[in-house]
Design an enzyme around this catalytic site. Structure first.
Site, PDB file in Angstrom:
ATOM      1  N   LYS A  51       0.850  -1.265   0.110  1.00  0.00           N
ATOM      2  CA  LYS A  51       0.080   0.050   0.088  1.00  0.00           C
ATOM      3  C   LYS A  51       0.705   1.373  -0.130  1.00  0.00           C
ATOM      4  CE  LYS A  51      -3.834  -2.526   2.406  1.00  0.00           C
ATOM      5  NZ  LYS A  51      -4.449  -2.777   3.292  1.00  0.00           N
ATOM      6  N   GLN A  95      -4.457  -1.324   9.661  1.00  0.00           N
ATOM      7  CA  GLN A  95      -4.444  -2.656   9.157  1.00  0.00           C
ATOM      8  C   GLN A  95      -4.947  -3.612   9.913  1.00  0.00           C
ATOM      9  OE1 GLN A  95      -3.293  -3.299   5.929  1.00  0.00           O
ATOM     10  NE2 GLN A  95      -3.954  -5.403   6.213  1.00  0.00           N
ATOM     11  N   ASP A 118     -11.054   3.315   4.368  1.00  0.00           N
ATOM     12  CA  ASP A 118     -11.243   1.533   4.082  1.00  0.00           C
ATOM     13  C   ASP A 118     -12.965   1.355   4.165  1.00  0.00           C
ATOM     14  OD1 ASP A 118      -9.407  -0.196   3.771  1.00  0.00           O
ATOM     15  OD2 ASP A 118      -8.831  -0.067   6.039  1.00  0.00           O
TER      16      ASP A 118
END
Ligand code: NAD
Length: 285
Positions: A51, A95, A118
């Protein structure tokens, strides 16, 4: 069957994002993505590294926060509060999975919805379910872009989603419903899954069950999106990634995504797209 090339689509999307970033930088806004990684879960390390590398390729600034595995919830919430207030940070990604002493729902709820790239915050989930904008989870967004590359008119198509997780199955079902597909969401307790899948014009498999969807489950001309990623070790001891569909048995499908090289690369490109959207909205606000 046309294989849908997620790598090529992700590269093209990242190039478009890089152009948008350059325009924002011209206006004095450098999009910034904060990535929070707790502990040393090996797959998470790989995802985070990817990422950050892709963000750099698009010209997005990234701020990496690595915390030890024994970090307590209060310390993580304090970091999120700082990132929420930081004007250089437009997107915040924590994460998953988180260590057991931390309540993931409480952490996701603490992220400012406008920075929730997200798309997991209840406000964004609510916006998705009411079709009123908001940030959409990256993997489902990527699935829709892959579908858009082969489908023009979704109205009335039968779509079957396998898996009902909050991060893939449910949001992808919402997006398909928004396009006026007739959506069936299935899961581990579903009875007669092969028959249900046989009625589908669109199959999105997100179960994490290697080669669950066999060729004879798939109607000729259907479009199949394989989200599943399972790491398996073959008899020669070599590790490889296996999807939820038997891709080699899908010759009669209209189009399908391979694993790897399908949904995975689009997920990261969509994270960058969400970060740029968040930065643009912050710039307007
Ligand atoms: P999850 O474990 O949270 O949910 C899996 C869902 O599939 C559950 O709803 C479960 O009921 C259902 N399921 C499991 N086995 C099934 C079976 N045999 N038949 C029918 N339904 C079944 O998983 P998730 O987080 O949604 O991820 C699903 C898969 O997608 C995993 O392989 C994951 O690694 C992969 N994934 C890939 C990406 C990507 O970027 N490509 C992103 C997220 C998840």
């Amino acid at each position: 069957m046309t294989p849908i090339d997620g790598r090529a689509m992700a590269r093209a999307l990242t190039d478009r994002i890089a152009a948008d970033v350059a325009a924002l930088v011209g206006d004095g806004i450098r999009p910034g993505l904060a990535v929070v990684l707790i502990g040393n879960h090996a797959p998470s390390e790989v995802y985070v590294a990817r990422k950050i590398a892709e963000a750099a390729r698009a010209g997005i600034a990234s701020f990496e926060h690595r915390l030890p595995a024994d970090t307590d919830e209060a310390a993580l919430l304090a970091l999120i509060a700082r990132l929420n207030a930081d004007r250089a940070v437009h997107g915040i990604l924590v994460q998953l999975p988180l260590p057991p002493q931390i309540d993931a729902a409480r952490v996701l709820d603490a992220i400012a919805p406008a920075k929730d790239v997200d798309g997991f915050h209840p406000v964004n989930v609510g916006r998705l379910s009411t079709g009123t904008g908001g940030l959409v989870p990256c993997t489902p967004l990527g699935c829709m872009m892959l579908l858009d590359s082969v489908i023009d008119d979704y109205r009335g198509l039968n779509a079957v989603v396998i898996g009902k997780s909050n991060i893939v199955g449910k949001p992808v079902a919402m997006l398909l419903l928004e396009r006026e597909c007739t959506v069936t969401v299935t899961h581990i307790a579903t009875r007669g899954l092969p028959e249900i899948v046989r009625a589908a014009d669109i199959v999105v498999a997100a179960a994490g069950a290697p080669r669950l969807v066999r060729g004879d489950w798939v109607k000729p001309g259907a479009v199949v999106i394989d989200v599943g990623i399972t790491r398996v070790t073959d008899t020669a001891g070599k590790a490889r990634l296996v999807g939820d569909t038997a891709f080699d048995e899908l010759g009669h499908a209209r189009a399908a995504t391979p694993v790897p090289g399908g949904v995975g690369p689009m997920t990261i490109a969509c994270l960058l797209a969400n970060t740029v959207r968040a930065a643009e909205a912050a710039g307007r606000g």
